[in-house]
Structures are given as C-alpha cells and as structure tokens.
Design an enzyme around this catalytic site. Sequence first.
Site, PDB file in Angstrom:
ATOM      1  NE  ARG A  16      39.914  39.648  52.599  1.00  0.00           N
ATOM      2  CZ  ARG A  16      40.383  40.175  51.477  1.00  0.00           C
ATOM      3  NH1 ARG A  16      40.561  39.428  50.414  1.00  0.00           N
ATOM      4  NH2 ARG A  16      40.623  41.465  51.398  1.00  0.00           N
ATOM      5  NE  ARG A  62      27.911  43.401  45.817  1.00  0.00           N
ATOM      6  CZ  ARG A  62      29.078  43.783  45.292  1.00  0.00           C
ATOM      7  NH1 ARG A  62      29.266  43.683  43.977  1.00  0.00           N
ATOM      8  NH2 ARG A  62      30.041  44.259  46.049  1.00  0.00           N
ATOM      9  NE  ARG A  65      51.243  31.081  45.559  1.00  0.00           N
ATOM     10  CZ  ARG A  65      51.697  30.127  44.753  1.00  0.00           C
ATOM     11  NH1 ARG A  65      52.613  29.265  45.176  1.00  0.00           N
ATOM     12  NH2 ARG A  65      51.259  30.048  43.502  1.00  0.00           N
ATOM     13  NE  ARG A  78      45.500  40.726  39.525  1.00  0.00           N
ATOM     14  CZ  ARG A  78      45.164  41.486  40.563  1.00  0.00           C
ATOM     15  NH1 ARG A  78      43.884  41.734  40.821  1.00  0.00           N
ATOM     16  NH2 ARG A  78      46.084  42.009  41.350  1.00  0.00           N
ATOM     17  CD  GLU A  93      48.681  40.098  39.523  1.00  0.00           C
ATOM     18  OE1 GLU A  93      48.083  39.629  40.502  1.00  0.00           O
ATOM     19  OE2 GLU A  93      48.526  41.283  39.123  1.00  0.00           O
ATOM     20  CE1 TYR A 116      46.112  40.810  50.253  1.00  0.00           C
ATOM     21  CE2 TYR A 116      44.098  41.519  51.342  1.00  0.00           C
ATOM     22  CZ  TYR A 116      44.917  41.507  50.233  1.00  0.00           C
ATOM     23  OH  TYR A 116      44.558  42.208  49.118  1.00  0.00           O
ATOM     24  CG  ASP A 121      42.061  45.363  51.980  1.00  0.00           C
ATOM     25  OD1 ASP A 121      42.724  44.754  51.119  1.00  0.00           O
ATOM     26  OD2 ASP A 121      40.884  45.079  52.268  1.00  0.00           O
TER      27      ASP A 121
END
Length: 380
Positions: free
Chosen positions: A170, A174, A246, A276, A297, A345, A347
């Site tokens: 995912r 670049r 999780r 993070r 987090e 999962y 979005d």
Amino acid sequence: MDILLVGAGLSGAVIARELAEAGHRCTVIDGRPHVAGNCHTERDPATGVMVHVYGPHIFHTADAGVWDYVNRHMTFRPYRHQVRTTVGDRVYSMPINLLTINQFFGTAMRPDEAAAFIKAKAEPIADPQSFEEQALAFVGREIYEAFFKGYTEKQWGTSPQNLPASILKRLPLRFSYDDNYFAHPFQGMPERGYTEMVESILDHPGIDVHVSTVFQPEMASRYGHVFWSGPLDGWFGYDLGRLGYRTLDFERFEGQGDWQGCAVMNYGDADMPFTRITEHKHFAPWEEHGDSVLYREFSRACGAEDIPYYPIRLVEEKALLGDYVSRADGEEGVTFVGRLGTYRYLDMDVTIREALDTAGAFLAAQKAGTAMSAVVKAPL
C-alpha cells in the site's frame, strides 16, 4: 420497515440516511457518548484546536461520487498530508521519495540514477510472501531496517517476517521529490470536523439517534432488519474466541507555538516506544492557534475492553474469521457492515462507498421481495 443500525460511525450513518430517505424508520444506537465512531473530532476548550480524538483521519479518495457525498454534508477545505520520520538523530521525508534517498545515502542523484541505485540495492526475491521479503525486494536492506523494521514491529507487535507482503504494497516509492502522502485526486479535511459532518448525515426526520446506548441481543427482535457495524465476532458473543486487533493508546500533551513543524512525525527506531507524534492543529491549516495539542501514539494488542483499530488478519485470525463468516452467512435479518463488521482495514471513502452500495442492495432486495444478504462485501 423499522430498522436498527448498531454503530453511529460512517457505515451506520450513511446507511441510515439512505434508507430514511427511501421512507424507512431508522434507529441508530452507539455505546459511546458521541457519533462518528473513531473519526470523532471535538474542539479542545483550552486551546481551540480541533482534535482528532481517536487519532488522525485524513480524507482522500478517487471516488468522485463519495467526494460529492461528503461535501453535501460539510465543506471540505484543501489539505495536503505530509509525513516526516525521525530515524537516529535525523529527520527524513516520507513516504520514501527522491529526497529521502538522497538524504539517507548522502547523495545528489537524479531520478534515473536513484532508480538504478535502489534496484541494485533490492534483493532478488521473486515472490515476496512476508512484509520483510517485500521490503527487501522493494528497497533493499538498508532502507528497510532504517524506516520500516522498527516502526512495523512497534505498530503490529510482531516481526515483519510474520506479516503479509500486502501491508507494504500500500505504500508508495517515488523517484521524484513528491512527498504528498496520498495520490488520490480528491483530498481534504472537513471544515468543522468529522463529527459535525456525521451529525449532518444523521439529521433526518426518519432517523432516531441514541448515544451511550449499548446493544442488547433482545433489541434485534423489535426491528425488521439490523445493520451491525460492531465486531463480527461480537454479534455471536465471541463464543468461538476473539478475532485479533491492534489498539492504540494516546499520551496527550500541549505545547506552545508550532511544536514539531508538521502534522505527523513518525519514529522509526525500535527503542523509541511510541510510533509517532501527531500535532492536531496542522490538520486544519486554515486555522490559527497559539497553543498546540499533541498525541504520542502507542500501539499494542487489543484487550476485551479496548477500542479495536486495526484487524491483524494473520493465519490464526483468518482461520477463525472463516468460521465466523460461515455463521454470518447463515444469519437472517442482519447485515454485517464496516471495518469491524467485515474485519477489514477500510479507509473512510471505501467505508462510505460500501455503505451506499449496501443501502442500495437492501432497497433492491425490498423491491424484489428477496432476503437481504448478511454480508454484502465478503470479509475473505
């Protein structure tokens, strides 16, 4: 028909709105004291910052229909999600791009040079099966160990050797200086937060909303159909065992001015306990605030009383999932929806699209006089 929707997140809200507009009477309940589920936002009274209470949610999509839908219920302001990561004593650009590569290796390569350089670093693994194998075949050992290994171990609580390759697939790589985290054409943030957007979706005379209301099994008998966006295994009382998730813990703190200079700073080193730090005022760049609200987090295994965030979906969970899906297929009068209901999962844009499609399937079944499927989008 009187319809019960368990969960006032995006799935429940969107399905309720579609069915209410078609003339059905919808009752939406949620055990939490607010709507919007994990994308709940609220204005911090001390600083005025709009806080993503259960962690940051960034809206991005290639689905023009979904983009139009959310903009009917809330003005979305432009937002470009950029992430940085701290490894050792240096900060790098994420996702991995030409700047990251040149920073990390101390080079000044052009795109074609960097592509050839990383190709030479990549290990010759023909069919990567694990996260680790995928990373080694993708970017080579040095970048993998610096940016992915420690972070992934903290996020998932297991070695990357035990995780499927699909998790890494995912993430982009670049060979340009484009550090836009998402490549979708439609990206933004709701001007007044996700909770107000969901409240707008639920604002219909055919919808009755009850928060701080925990589902009880006997409730189902009072309604013609139930849409369940709670945990799939929860519908069955977890009698075969619990599916693995999780969960996240947040250590909130406040700062003055611009504390870290970006919305999200990842920490890739395994010896840093949190994954993070998020600085919430950066999620609304059109606002100005002197003080700041931040979250450290932490990821860990989800217990019975915790909020589930990410389905693990490893071998053991998939076997148990198969047993629950077989039972779900035999259920009548209930449809399992959303991230928890289908143990996937998702979005936010995919959640909304599937909710719209599920409502459409229900209305079509009603018109045809056929039974509604228990699962519109197969979890397996």
